[in-house]
Design a protein around this motif. Structure first.
Motif, mmCIF file in Angstrom:
data_model
loop_
_atom_site.group_PDB
_atom_site.id
_atom_site.type_symbol
_atom_site.label_atom_id
_atom_site.label_comp_id
_atom_site.label_asym_id
_atom_site.label_seq_id
_atom_site.Cartn_x
_atom_site.Cartn_y
_atom_site.Cartn_z
ATOM 1 N N LEU A 288 0.622 -1.582 -0.061
ATOM 2 C CA LEU A 288 0.087 0.237 -0.021
ATOM 3 C C LEU A 288 1.023 1.577 -0.133
ATOM 4 O O LEU A 288 0.781 1.879 -0.342
ATOM 5 N N GLU A 289 2.110 1.739 0.723
ATOM 6 C CA GLU A 289 3.053 2.636 0.912
ATOM 7 C C GLU A 289 3.601 2.621 -0.591
ATOM 8 O O GLU A 289 3.933 3.707 -0.936
ATOM 9 N N GLU A 290 3.819 1.613 -1.083
ATOM 10 C CA GLU A 290 4.774 1.635 -2.161
ATOM 11 C C GLU A 290 3.507 2.472 -3.476
ATOM 12 O O GLU A 290 4.515 3.529 -4.225
ATOM 13 N N GLN A 291 2.469 1.969 -3.408
ATOM 14 C CA GLN A 291 1.068 2.704 -3.933
ATOM 15 C C GLN A 291 1.029 3.940 -4.494
ATOM 16 O O GLN A 291 0.944 4.562 -4.952
ATOM 17 N N LEU A 292 1.107 4.441 -2.931
ATOM 18 C CA LEU A 292 0.659 5.521 -2.321
ATOM 19 C C LEU A 292 1.683 6.784 -2.610
ATOM 20 O O LEU A 292 1.497 7.587 -2.835
ATOM 21 N N ALA A 293 2.886 6.129 -2.111
ATOM 22 C CA ALA A 293 4.373 6.806 -2.829
ATOM 23 C C ALA A 293 4.438 7.275 -4.071
ATOM 24 O O ALA A 293 4.501 8.171 -4.546
ATOM 25 N N SER A 294 4.255 6.350 -4.807
ATOM 26 C CA SER A 294 3.997 6.635 -6.286
ATOM 27 C C SER A 294 2.961 7.604 -6.889
ATOM 28 O O SER A 294 3.685 8.257 -8.061
ATOM 29 N N ILE A 295 1.622 8.215 -6.608
ATOM 30 C CA ILE A 295 0.829 8.632 -6.676
ATOM 31 C C ILE A 295 1.120 9.743 -5.372
ATOM 32 O O ILE A 295 -0.289 10.253 -4.976
ATOM 33 N N LYS A 296 2.004 9.964 -4.796
ATOM 34 C CA LYS A 296 2.094 10.898 -3.736
ATOM 35 C C LYS A 296 1.526 12.367 -4.307
ATOM 36 O O LYS A 296 0.759 12.646 -2.565
ATOM 37 N N ALA A 297 1.455 12.794 -4.428
ATOM 38 C CA ALA A 297 0.639 14.270 -4.697
ATOM 39 C C ALA A 297 -0.895 14.211 -4.819
ATOM 40 O O ALA A 297 -1.211 14.814 -4.844
ATOM 41 N N LEU A 298 -1.179 12.894 -5.211
ATOM 42 C CA LEU A 298 -2.757 13.009 -5.075
ATOM 43 C C LEU A 298 -3.337 12.554 -3.453
ATOM 44 O O LEU A 298 -4.472 12.776 -3.659
ATOM 45 N N LEU A 299 -2.349 12.954 -2.763
ATOM 46 C CA LEU A 299 -2.866 12.035 -1.215
ATOM 47 C C LEU A 299 -3.741 13.302 -1.024
ATOM 48 O O LEU A 299 -4.602 12.955 -0.041
ATOM 49 N N PRO A 300 -3.366 14.376 -0.829
ATOM 50 C CA PRO A 300 -4.302 15.400 -0.400
ATOM 51 C C PRO A 300 -5.830 14.911 -0.721
ATOM 52 O O PRO A 300 -6.538 15.482 0.553
ATOM 53 N N CYS A 301 -6.120 14.315 -1.823
ATOM 54 C CA CYS A 301 -7.579 13.792 -2.286
ATOM 55 C C CYS A 301 -8.557 13.116 -1.807
ATOM 56 O O CYS A 301 -8.947 13.509 -1.402
ATOM 57 N N PHE A 302 -7.647 12.522 -0.260
ATOM 58 C CA PHE A 302 -7.625 11.533 0.857
ATOM 59 C C PHE A 302 -8.285 12.051 1.837
ATOM 60 O O PHE A 302 -9.074 11.492 2.346
ATOM 61 N N PHE A 303 -8.181 13.858 1.812
ATOM 62 C CA PHE A 303 -8.457 14.068 3.229
ATOM 63 C C PHE A 303 -9.076 15.124 3.096
ATOM 64 O O PHE A 303 -9.571 15.944 3.906
#
Length: 388
Positions: A288-303
Motif C-alpha cells: 500500500l505504501e508503495e502505491q501511495l508513494a508513487s501517487i503522493k501528490a494525489l494524497l491530499p484528495c483522500f483528506f
C-alpha cells in the motif's frame, strides 16, 4: 444539544477555526429549536470531532418532518459548512503530519474513501502517462481527463474515472480535446515523464495549454489543466476542483485561487505541498505504501470529507447497478462504441494467457458484439459458454 453547540467556545481554536465556528453557529440559529430537540450524548473535546458530531445531527438525527420548507435550505447550508470544515481540518494536518500518519489515516478510512477503486484508476492509467492523448481510444482519453460516460465498459473500467478531480463540467475543454488532442499533447510534452519537474517545465506547459485555446471562443480554466498534469505526474501535481477549492486553500493558508490562477497554482499549491514533511520523506513499507508513494501528490484528495455514501456514489457503481432500459421497439438500449475502441478493448482482454486459442480465433465476432455495446467480459463469457 446546547452543551454541544457552545463547547467549541472552550476549545483553543485558531483564527480560521474560530471564524468557521461562528459561521456554523450563525447558520444554526434559524433551526435552533429543531436542533435542541435532538438528544446528544457524545461531546467531543476537539473541533474536528465536534464537526463530525454536529454533521451527524444535521444529516441523520434532526427530525426533518418538523422542519418548515423554508428551513430545508438552511439545513443543507449547515451540512455544507460542516463538510467544508471537516475537509479543511483534515487537510490542515498535512502541514505537519509525517508519512506514517498520512498512510495510517488513508488505511483507516479506506472503505469510505473507496480506496481500492481509486487505486484501480491510477494503476490503469500508469502505463499510459506518456501516451499522447491523440493516440488513445476515446474511452481511455475520458479516463485520463476525468469525464464519466455511459460508453465506459464496467468490465474494463472498473472504477469511476472522475475520482480525484472531475472535469465533466468543463465542456469547452472537452470539445477542444476532441477536436485538437494534439495541442494538449504539445503542452503535456513539456512535463518530464519522470524525474524532477521544474517551474520552467510547468511554465512551458502553461503556455502550451493556453495556446490550445487560442483562436477559439472557449476560455482556458485551471481545473482541467491540473487534472491533465496530475494524471501525467501524480507524484508532482495535485488536482483541484472548484467545489473543494475553499477547503484546500484554507488548509494551505493561501488566498483562494480563481479559475485562471495558473501561476499561483505552481507557487501556492504545488510548491506548498512539495515542502510538507510527509511529501519529502516517503517510505515504501509494504504494497500500500508503495502505491501511495508513487501517487503522493494525489494524497491530499483522500483528506476531503467522505462518508459511507461516498463509495456508493461512484459513477462506476451506479453504472454497474443501472437497470436495463428497453427501447420502444422492445430491444435493449445500449451505447455503441467505435470500432477502434472495440478493437483495443478486445485485444487487451484476449492478451490474457488464460484465454484459449479457439476463443482468440473469434476476435472479429467479439469485436462486432462489443461495438454494439455489449461488455467485453460478457461477450467473451458467452463465446466460452458456446464454444467451450
Amino acid at each position: 444539544m446546547k452543551k454541544l453547540l457552545i463547547s467549541p467556545s472552550k476549545m483553543a481554536l485558531g483564527e480560521q477555526e474560530s471564524q468557521i465556528y461562528q459561521n456554523i453557529l450563525k447558520q444554526s440559529t434559524e433551526i435552533s429549536l429543531n436542533l435542541m430537540a435532538v438528544k446528544v450524548e457524545n461531546h467531543p473535546e476537539d473541533f474536528l470531532g465536534w464537526c463530525y458530531e454536529l454533521l451527524d445531527v444535521a444529516k441523520n438525527r434532526i427530525n426533518f418532518d418538523l422542519l418548515d420548507d423554508h428551513q430545508l435550505p438552511t439545513v443543507k447550508k449547515l451540512q455544507d459548512l460542516l463538510i467544508s470544515a471537516i475537509s479543511f481540518l483534515q487537510l490542515k494536518t498535512l502541514r505537519i503530519a509525517p508519512w506514517p500518519v498520512i498512510c495510517g489515516f488513508i488505511e483507516q478510512h479506506k472503505d469510505v474513501l473507496a480506496l481500492e477503486e481509486q487505486l484501480k484508476l491510477t494503476s490503469y492509467l500508469a502505463p499510459m502517462r506518456s501516451t499522447p492523448l491523440k493516440e488513445m481510444i476515446a474511452e481511455d482519453r475520458l479516463a485520463f481527463t476525468g469525464k464519466h460516460a455511459a460508453s465506459l465498459d464496467t468490465s474494463v473500467y472498473n472504477f469511476d474515472v472522475e475520482w480525484f478531480a472531475s472535469t465533466k463540467s468543463a465542456k469547452g475543454f472537452h470539445q477542444l480535446l476532441a477536436d485538437l488532442p494534439g495541442a494538449f499533447d504539445d503542452a503535456l510534452a513539456n512535463i518530464p515523464s519522470e524525474g524532477d519537474v521544474s517551474e520552467q517545465d510547468y511554465q512551458a506547459f502553461m503556455i502550451g495549454y493556453l495556446s490550445a485555446f487560442a483562436g477559439t471562443d472557449e476560455k482556458p480554466t485551471l481545473a482541467p489543466a491540473t487534472r491533465l498534469l496530475a494524471m501525467r505526474r501524480p507524484d508532482v501535481f495535485t488536482p483541484i476542483s472548484n467545489n473543494r477549492l475553499d477547503a484546500l486553500c484554507q488548509a494551505l493558508g493561501i488566498s483562494r485561487l480563481n479559475n485562471r490562477d495558473f501561476e499561483r497554482y505552481w507557487s501556492d499549491v504545488v510548491m506548498s505541498i512539495r515542502t510538507m514533511p510527509w511529501f519529502a520523506m516517503t517510505t515504501e513499507n509494504g504494497e500500500l505504501e508503495e502505491q501511495l508513494a508513487s501517487i503522493k501528490a494525489l494524497l491530499p484528495c483522500f483528506f476531503y470529507y467522505a462518508d459511507k455514501d461516498t463509495a456508493d456514489n461512484s459513477n462506476y457503481i451506479k453504472l454497474l447497478n443501472k437497470p436495463v432500459r428497453s427501447s420502444r421497439s422492445g430491444g435493449t438500449k445500449t451505447v455503441r462504441r467505435g470500432k477502434e475502441s472495440a478493437e483495443v478493448l478486445v485485444d487487451r482482454a484476449l492478451a490474457d494467457e488464460s484465454i484459449p486459442d479457439h476463443i482468440r480465433d473469434k476476435r472479429d465476432s467479439i469485436i462486432a458484439e462489443v461495438e454494439k455495446g455489449r461488455s467485453v467480459d460478457e461477450t467473451i463469457g458467452l463465446m466460452r459458454a458456446i464454444f467451450g
